[in-house]
Enzyme design. Structure first.
Site, PDB file in Angstrom:
ATOM      1  N   LEU A  42       0.837  -1.244   0.069  1.00  0.00           N
ATOM      2  CA  LEU A  42       0.031   0.034  -0.192  1.00  0.00           C
ATOM      3  C   LEU A  42       0.791   1.130  -0.090  1.00  0.00           C
ATOM      4  O   LEU A  42       1.511   1.446   0.906  1.00  0.00           O
ATOM      5  CB  LEU A  42      -1.023  -0.099   1.301  1.00  0.00           C
ATOM      6  CG  LEU A  42      -1.570   1.277   1.461  1.00  0.00           C
ATOM      7  CD1 LEU A  42      -2.795   1.732   0.244  1.00  0.00           C
ATOM      8  CD2 LEU A  42      -2.440   1.151   2.605  1.00  0.00           C
ATOM      9  N   ILE A  67       4.482  -1.140   3.187  1.00  0.00           N
ATOM     10  CA  ILE A  67       4.204   0.454   3.041  1.00  0.00           C
ATOM     11  C   ILE A  67       5.156   0.915   1.870  1.00  0.00           C
ATOM     12  O   ILE A  67       6.304   0.872   2.172  1.00  0.00           O
ATOM     13  CB  ILE A  67       4.301   1.215   4.414  1.00  0.00           C
ATOM     14  CG1 ILE A  67       3.308   0.868   5.477  1.00  0.00           C
ATOM     15  CG2 ILE A  67       3.941   2.547   3.984  1.00  0.00           C
ATOM     16  CD1 ILE A  67       1.625   0.682   4.811  1.00  0.00           C
ATOM     17  N   LYS A  68       4.529   1.264   0.887  1.00  0.00           N
ATOM     18  CA  LYS A  68       5.126   1.653  -0.351  1.00  0.00           C
ATOM     19  C   LYS A  68       5.681   3.204   0.068  1.00  0.00           C
ATOM     20  O   LYS A  68       4.923   4.172   0.295  1.00  0.00           O
ATOM     21  CB  LYS A  68       4.623   1.509  -1.485  1.00  0.00           C
ATOM     22  CG  LYS A  68       4.451   0.081  -2.014  1.00  0.00           C
ATOM     23  CD  LYS A  68       3.492  -0.063  -3.338  1.00  0.00           C
ATOM     24  CE  LYS A  68       4.722   0.309  -4.360  1.00  0.00           C
ATOM     25  NZ  LYS A  68       4.015  -0.116  -5.840  1.00  0.00           N
ATOM     26  N   ILE A  69       6.985   3.264  -0.247  1.00  0.00           N
ATOM     27  CA  ILE A  69       7.634   4.721  -0.018  1.00  0.00           C
ATOM     28  C   ILE A  69       8.302   5.047  -1.396  1.00  0.00           C
ATOM     29  O   ILE A  69       9.280   4.104  -1.756  1.00  0.00           O
ATOM     30  CB  ILE A  69       8.560   5.020   1.267  1.00  0.00           C
ATOM     31  CG1 ILE A  69       7.517   4.765   2.530  1.00  0.00           C
ATOM     32  CG2 ILE A  69       9.056   6.261   1.175  1.00  0.00           C
ATOM     33  CD1 ILE A  69       8.413   4.740   3.940  1.00  0.00           C
TER      34      ILE A  69
END
Length: 437
Positions: free
Chosen positions: A178, A209-211
């Site tokens: 996400l 968690i996508k960064i």
């Protein structure tokens, strides 16, 4: 129609029986690729009349096909890819009903990636989200808060579907990604806060968690890892930025006290977009030497990225972290769909197979590989040739630093546009709902 349905039932991806889903409001709309409508390159139309006796009707989603998995697992090349070469195949798509992922799990898919563009297509291109959206707006949620509620529910349901695989692999696979808001791509602290918030609200051990790997977010990656949150670093287009991402991961791990075994990370190295950009530059140069390099830049750089991965995750520094339970930050090959129809449809899958890596594939690439892919270790089969191609491209005046900068700007802009377009679309729905009330 019977012939098409029989062909669909025999698809190597599904390995199960398909049920029809009849709804009077659909007007015979065609399924989309994400709903298994173009498996094996064929198109299928929804059934307007009563379904055949050997198909089971489903009420779950309008005009979506419902899958009745076969009792026995149908082995595919995806199973061989993982078992023989230790590369994890993930699926680059997510939409409702999330249960459409079940046959993919059986076919050997071991994780799912998403991004703002995927959610824009899913939410704006379907009525599957409308009822929940209306309820959220009636409850007083803002349009943006309602968007996140829709997305978080999809991520949670997908995480739950992949939880058994996550447990079975001891946290090796079974992840769902996400992404933080693309509007924060150049905001270090806000990205950190957003990552922590999304991690807490999803509340699943197998969420990544996508960064984005922007210069401003390198510190974000470090701090989020230091908070023991698993991360998918996205939008990596150059070796220099990739090395910075690995260092941020190692720095983050070193800042954690105690056991590191629950922290996971992948570094999403984009491939096909590299060729799209470099090929244009090669065409502009126009010499025979330049034209012979078309379609080769992306895989050459990816091979060198794998070499860098092996170097960085070895030696005393890594060994000290590994003793504390640390997992390697696996290289993930993203953007594996072929943009140039003149190229083989497995161009960004077959040549990038290697151990402890991930390949995430949208529908077309996934179906192509299952149908006629080749399982063999290829990523480092000819590093000398990869280095020759990489160096020759730079000698021709196409600087890799420029390639990375341009593609990063384009990638961030593309995701921002998808996000803002979707919010505008949802705002229009909210206004229509308010007027009707």
């Amino acid at each position: 129609m019977a012939t098409s349905l029989q062909t669909l039932w025999q698809s190597p991806i599904v390995g199960g029986s398909f049920a029809s889903c009849v709804d009077d409001h659909s007007n015979g709309a065609a399924f989309t690729s994400g709903e298994f409508a173009r498996l094996q390159g064929l198109s299928f139309m929804a059934i307007k009349s009563a379904p055949p006796s050997n198909f089971v009707a489903s009420r779950s989603v309008k005009w979506r096909c419902a899958v009745v998995p076969s009792k026995t697992e149908k082995r595919t090349l995806l199973h061989d890819l993982y078992e023989q070469q230790k590369q994890s195949p993930w699926y680059d798509n997510l939409r409702r009903p999330v249960t459409i992922l079940e046959p993919l799990i059986k076919s050997g898919v071991r994780g799912v990636t998403s991004n703002p563009t995927i959610f824009e297509k899913a939410i704006a291109g379907s009525n599957a989200y409308d009822d929940q959206f209306r309820q959220l707006i009636r409850e007083g949620k803002s349009v943006e808060d309602a968007y996140w509620a829709l997305v978080v529910q999809d991520i949670q349901e997908a995480c739950d579907l992949f939880q058994p695989l996550y447990n079975e692999s001891n946290g090796g696979d079974g992840y769902i990604s996400l992404e933080v808001s693309p509007l924060l791509a150049n905001e270090t602290q806000q990205t950190i806060e957003s990552a922590k918030y999304l991690h807490n609200v999803v509340n699943r051990p197998n969420v990544l968690i996508k960064i984005p790997a922007t210069l401003e977010c390198i510190e974000s990656i470090k701090q989020v890892i230091a908070s023991s949150i698993s991360v998918n670093v996205t939008l990596i287009f150059s070796l220099a930025r990739y090395e910075a991402v690995i260092d941020a991961y190692l720095d983050g791990l070193e800042a954690v006290q105690g056991d590191l075994s629950k922290i996971s990370s992948v570094a999403s190295f984009f491939v096909s977009r590299v060729d799209t950009y470099v090929d244009k530059r090669l065409d502009a140069i126009g010499t025979e030497e330049a034209l012979q390099l078309r379609g080769k830049a992306a895989n050459a750089q990816a091979a060198l990225a794998f070499k860098l991965y092996q170097e960085k995750f070895s030696g005393p520094r890594w060994e000290a972290l590994e003793k504390r339970g640390a997992k390697k930050q696996r290289a993930l090959w993203a953007s594996t769909s072929v943009k140039n129809p003149a190229y083989p449809d497995t161009l960004y899958v077959n040549p990038l197979i290697g151990p402890d890596t991930v390949t995430t594939m949208p529908d077309a690439a996934l179906n192509a590989f299952v149908d006629h892919g080749k399982v063999a270790r290829t990523i480092d089969a000819n590093l000398e040739e990869a280095e020759r191609i990489y160096n020759k491209i730079e000698e021709l005046g196409i600087l890799w630093s420029d390639v990375g900068s341009v593609l990063e700007l384009e990638g961030v802009a593309s995701f921002k546009k998808s996000f803002t377009d979707l919010v505008k679309s949802l705002s229009g729905k909210a206004e229509t709902l308010a007027q009707s009330n």
